[in-house]
Design an enzyme around this catalytic site. Structure first.
Site, PDB file in Angstrom:
ATOM      1  N   GLY A   1      11.276  12.724 -35.369  1.00 11.60           N
ATOM      2  CA  GLY A   1      11.703  13.890 -34.655  1.00 11.60           C
ATOM      3  C   GLY A   1      12.595  14.986 -35.597  1.00 11.60           C
ATOM      4  O   GLY A   1      12.268  16.137 -35.510  1.00 11.60           O
ATOM      5  N   CYS A   2      13.261  14.271 -36.658  1.00  6.33           N
ATOM      6  CA  CYS A   2      13.800  15.069 -37.629  1.00  6.33           C
ATOM      7  C   CYS A   2      12.923  16.003 -38.389  1.00  6.33           C
ATOM      8  O   CYS A   2      13.204  17.065 -38.914  1.00  6.33           O
ATOM      9  CB  CYS A   2      14.620  14.268 -38.364  1.00  6.33           C
ATOM     10  SG  CYS A   2      16.096  13.504 -37.192  1.00  6.33           S
ATOM     11  N   THR A   3      12.022  15.215 -38.680  1.00  8.14           N
ATOM     12  CA  THR A   3      10.799  15.794 -39.654  1.00  8.14           C
ATOM     13  C   THR A   3      10.235  17.171 -38.819  1.00  8.14           C
ATOM     14  O   THR A   3       9.906  18.291 -39.521  1.00  8.14           O
ATOM     15  CB  THR A   3       9.782  14.877 -40.095  1.00  8.14           C
ATOM     16  OG1 THR A   3      10.421  13.699 -40.917  1.00  8.14           O
ATOM     17  CG2 THR A   3       8.775  15.453 -40.914  1.00  8.14           C
TER      18      THR A   3
ATOM     19  N   ALA B   1      12.603  19.931 -38.721  1.00 10.65           N
ATOM     20  CA  ALA B   1      12.797  20.690 -39.950  1.00 10.65           C
ATOM     21  C   ALA B   1      11.742  21.194 -40.389  1.00 10.65           C
ATOM     22  O   ALA B   1      11.850  22.454 -40.970  1.00 10.65           O
ATOM     23  CB  ALA B   1      13.123  19.802 -40.919  1.00 10.65           C
TER      24      ALA B   1
ATOM     25  N   LYS C   1      18.529  12.066 -39.285  1.00 12.29           N
ATOM     26  CA  LYS C   1      18.226  11.189 -40.577  1.00 12.29           C
ATOM     27  C   LYS C   1      16.817  11.867 -40.989  1.00 12.29           C
ATOM     28  O   LYS C   1      15.977  12.308 -40.175  1.00 12.29           O
ATOM     29  CB  LYS C   1      17.685   9.813 -40.321  1.00 12.29           C
ATOM     30  CG  LYS C   1      17.589   8.813 -41.063  1.00 12.29           C
ATOM     31  CD  LYS C   1      18.477   7.696 -41.395  1.00 12.29           C
ATOM     32  CE  LYS C   1      18.230   6.887 -42.521  1.00 12.29           C
ATOM     33  NZ  LYS C   1      19.032   7.120 -43.660  1.00 12.29           N
TER      34      LYS C   1
END
Length: 152
Positions: free
Chosen positions: A42-44, A47, A37
């Site tokens: 974690g995704c940030t 990325a 998401k």
């Protein structure tokens, strides 16, 4: 989930930059990473890590593409908020995550639900999966993937 040695199904994706990429026969080595998401911790971090190392991946002859089921409008906000340079794909219909086997049952705090598994694939120019990280831990992951790309 696809494994090393598997051929990638014939799938063409459109990145947020408008580029069309045929995953079964890419023009260069491709790092395809799936994440749950936009704008989550974690995704940030993942990325931002891929964005910070994007030039090193290019020097090693690879492109990097992130995939989630978020819509492109969400990707655009995510990209702008964090100055991301890694191209993102909106897999809203689930065709890419289904083909790679990254969508499935997850469990958090004892609750089961369907969601995106964090996984990374290196795809060769021949359309073959060269390496897979089926359960990604964000810390150190980008560096591990870069070393694997350099080793191809």
């Amino acid at each position: 989930m696809l494994e090393a040695g598997d051929k990638v199904p014939s799938i063409t994706v459109k990145t947020g930059t408008g580029e069309m990429v045929d995953l079964a026969s890419p023009t260069c080595t491709t790092v395809l990473y799936f994440y749950p998401k936009d704008n989550t911790p974690g995704c940030t971090k993942q990325a931002i890590g891929f964005s910070e190392h994007l030039d090193a991946f290019k020097e090693a002859g690879a492109q990097v593409i992130g995939v989630s089921r978020d819509p492109m409008a969400s990707h655009d906000r995510f990209t702008q908020k964090h100055d991301l340079t890694v191209p993102l794909v909106a897999d809203e219909d689930g065709s890419v995550s289904d083909a790679f086997g990254t969508w499935g049952e997850k469990q958090m705090y004892g609750r089961k639900f369907m969601g995106m598994h964090r996984a990374t694939f290196i795809i060769g120019k021949d359309g073959e999966v060269k390496k897979v990280w089926p359960k990604v831990r964000v810390k150190g992951h980008v560096e591990d993937v870069l070393e694997a790309v350099k080793g191809l």
